[in-house]
Design an enzyme around this catalytic site. Structure first.
Site, PDB file in Angstrom:
ATOM      1  N   TYR A   1     -18.134  19.372  -3.356  1.00 23.18           N
ATOM      2  CA  TYR A   1     -17.401  18.113  -3.455  1.00 23.18           C
ATOM      3  C   TYR A   1     -17.157  17.602  -2.051  1.00 23.18           C
ATOM      4  CZ  TYR A   1     -13.492  14.885  -4.321  1.00 23.18           C
ATOM      5  OH  TYR A   1     -12.673  13.775  -4.365  1.00 23.18           O
TER       6      TYR A   1
ATOM      7  N   ASP B   1     -19.105  20.495   5.768  1.00 19.89           N
ATOM      8  CA  ASP B   1     -17.870  19.908   5.278  1.00 19.89           C
ATOM      9  C   ASP B   1     -16.818  21.009   5.189  1.00 19.89           C
ATOM     10  OD1 ASP B   1     -15.792  18.701   4.014  1.00 19.89           O
ATOM     11  OD2 ASP B   1     -16.974  17.857   2.356  1.00 19.89           O
TER      12      ASP B   1
ATOM     13  N   LYS C   1      -7.342  18.428   5.089  1.00 20.23           N
ATOM     14  CA  LYS C   1      -6.372  19.301   4.404  1.00 20.23           C
ATOM     15  C   LYS C   1      -5.472  20.098   5.354  1.00 20.23           C
ATOM     16  CE  LYS C   1      -8.930  19.649   0.053  1.00 20.23           C
ATOM     17  NZ  LYS C   1      -8.258  19.172  -1.148  1.00 20.23           N
TER      18      LYS C   1
HETATM   19  C1  LIG Z   1     -14.983  20.036   0.766  1.00 22.59           C
HETATM   20  C2  LIG Z   1     -14.215  18.762   0.584  1.00 22.59           C
HETATM   21  N1  LIG Z   1     -14.612  17.655   1.216  1.00 22.59           N
HETATM   22  C3  LIG Z   1     -13.950  16.496   1.110  1.00 22.59           C
HETATM   23  C4  LIG Z   1     -12.842  16.390   0.305  1.00 22.59           C
HETATM   24  C5  LIG Z   1     -12.126  15.080   0.177  1.00 22.59           C
HETATM   25  O1  LIG Z   1     -10.901  15.166   0.845  1.00 22.59           O
HETATM   26  P1  LIG Z   1      -9.701  14.184   0.479  1.00 22.59           P
HETATM   27  O2  LIG Z   1      -9.221  14.542  -0.878  1.00 22.59           O
HETATM   28  O3  LIG Z   1      -8.681  14.436   1.559  1.00 22.59           O
HETATM   29  O4  LIG Z   1     -10.239  12.791   0.545  1.00 22.59           O
HETATM   30  C6  LIG Z   1     -12.392  17.517  -0.384  1.00 22.59           C
HETATM   31  C7  LIG Z   1     -11.203  17.440  -1.248  1.00 22.59           C
HETATM   32  O5  LIG Z   1     -10.890  18.314  -2.017  1.00 22.59           O
HETATM   33  C8  LIG Z   1     -13.097  18.730  -0.245  1.00 22.59           C
HETATM   34  O6  LIG Z   1     -12.733  19.831  -0.919  1.00 22.59           O
END
Ligand SMILES: Cc1ncc(COP(=O)(O)O)c(C=O)c1O
Length: 441
Positions: A146, A253, A281
């Site tokens: 994700y 990511d 996060k």
């Molecule tokens: C691996 C990863 N990338 C991007 C995101 C998106 O982050 P945000 O919810 O702060 O937009 C998440 C959110 O859970 C994530 O787990």
């Protein structure tokens, strides 16, 4: 512990909320909580109290950011002080320089950084930079990962993210992602190639065949969003080697793993140097802040104006002070908190495995430091997206609901986070609660 938890006030507030707040929750995933999306009264340390007076040990941790637990004094003080001097200026301030420099010191691949507010935005920027840098369009991403909810990258999540195979057969179906939501532009996804993760040969074939069009490969370093599955030995290294050879940008990511797995993120842990990383996060400890960090050769596209990066609140004083306070706690005494956090998480995972065995529940807990995924499944191992999808998601949802009645707050999907303030007493109570919850399933 009693089993008399009532959620009347949360139910009343949820109904009221639905009148004014579309869907009654501020982020779609939260609507999935059973028996009702909880309304919170207050939270401190590892504990959270809802509006019905129920208290929980919290392993949801705001979906991951609360690596210091709730209301950590260092964070509260730092944000309070920042607030007194003005929350945001739309001008430059020292906090930005200090945070950006800190990130370049802490993240091995970071030569320079850009600050945003959310993981979604950081990913959007990383992909844009990669496309501008390579002058190519296509994005390779993986099933079960994700990367936020922007049209560019969001696919049906977390399971059936492929179009049913049509007359063209399986080969085509494998590379055609389904939109993750109504209203999403399918054109945006036409530039996305969706692959199974942890299949190095398929990755190599795809990258070699598409090298003239593929700008970027984006990957979670560990598949935290679907089963907390580790990369096969050598897989990420091969991805790194291939992307370098073929002129493709590798984006790791690390929105979940950044500052959670260790101060250098997962790429520091694995000793890998992606071209760009995204962090969010845990960086802000619960305050909205994210960053893209990486090679200055790519990042400098921002300097010369070739790539735009915008955002009214980017680099605001609350965000930078929260991030700096969080990093101070995490880096104190050579990062000692990671050792204790991992030990607590390890004991918790062992306790949960023992509890499953004792209660005759077949299941698996996949752990990567202070983040782990617990699931009920007949599989012997869950090490790819296909085996992850065989879990009994319904049984786990029921378990999470029972755990709530035992005073433990969990994400209904099985992902647990441990913070630096969770301790052995939390673990003891949680494991005892898990045994009772499983006995009542
Ligand atoms: C691996 C990863 N990338 C991007 C995101 C998106 O982050 P945000 O919810 O702060 O937009 C998440 C959110 O859970 C994530 O787990």
């Amino acid at each position: 512990m009693t089993m008399t938890y009532q959620y009347e006030q949360s139910k009343i507030k949820f109904e009221a909320s639905r009148k004014y707040l579309a869907q009654g929750v501020a982020s779609s995933l939260r609507a999935a909580m059973k028996p009702v999306p909880l309304f919170v009264e207050s939270a401190s340390g590892s504990r959270l109290r809802d509006v019905d007076g129920n208290e929980y040990i919290d392993y949801m941790l705001g979906y991951g950011p609360l690596i210091l637990g709730h209301s950590h004094p260092a964070l509260v003080e730092s944000v309070h002080e920042a607030m007194l001097k003005g929350s945001t200026y739309g001008l430059q301030h020292d906090g930005e320089i200090t945070l950006a420099r800190r990130l370049t010191e802490l993240l091995p691949c970071a030569e320079s950084v850009a600050l945003s507010g959310s993981g979604t935005e950081a990913v959007m920027l990383a992909l844009r930079l990669a496309r501008a840098y390579t002058a190519k369009r296509k994005i390779v991403r993986f099933h079960g990962h994700y990367h936020g909810w922007s049209d560019t990258i969001f696919t049906s999540f977390p399971s059936s993210d492929m179009k049913p195979s049509g007359a063209q057969g399986q080969a085509q179906a494998e590379t055609r992602p389904l939109p993750g939501t109504g209203g999403q532009s399918e054109i945006a996804l036409s530039e996305v190639i969706l692959l199974p993760w942890n299949d190095p040969d398929l990755l190599e074939r795809t990258l070699r065949a598409g090298k003239d069009e593929i700008a970027v490969v984006i990957t979670e370093p560990v598949m935290c969003n679907s089963g907390c599955i580790l990369p096969l030995p050598g897989y990420l290294e091969r991805m790194r080697g291939l992307t370098k050879e073929l002129g493709i940008v590798m984006v790791m990511d690390e929105v979940i793993t950044g500052f959670r797995i260790g101060i250098g993120g997962a790429h520091g842990h694995f000793g890998l140097m992606p071209d760009l990383v995204t962090v969010g996060k845990a960086l802000g400890g619960g305050v909205a802040v994210s960053a893209v960090a990486g090679k200055s050769e790519i990042m400098k596209l921002l300097d010369n104006g070739a790539v735009s990066h915008l955002g009214t609140l980017n680099g605001n004083c609350i965000a930078t002070s929260a991030a700096l306070a969080t990093l101070d706690v995490l880096t104190a005494n050579g990062g000692a908190v990671y050792g204790s956090m991992n030990r607590v998480a390890g004991r918790l995972v062992q306790g949960l495995r023992d509890a499953m065995a004792k209660q005759g529940k077949k299941g698996i807990v996949n752990q990567f430091g202070p983040v782990f995924h617990m699931m009920f499944t007949a599989e012997e191992r869950v090490d790819n997206f296909a085996s992850f999808n065989k879990r009994d998601a319904g049984a786990y949802g029921l378990f999470a609901e029972r755990m709530l009645e035992e005073g433990v707050l969990l994400r209904p999907n099985g992902l647990w986070y441990v913070s630096v303030v969770h301790n052995d007493e939390d673990v003891r109570q949680t494991v005892a609660a898990a045994e009772r919850a499983m006995a009542r399933m």
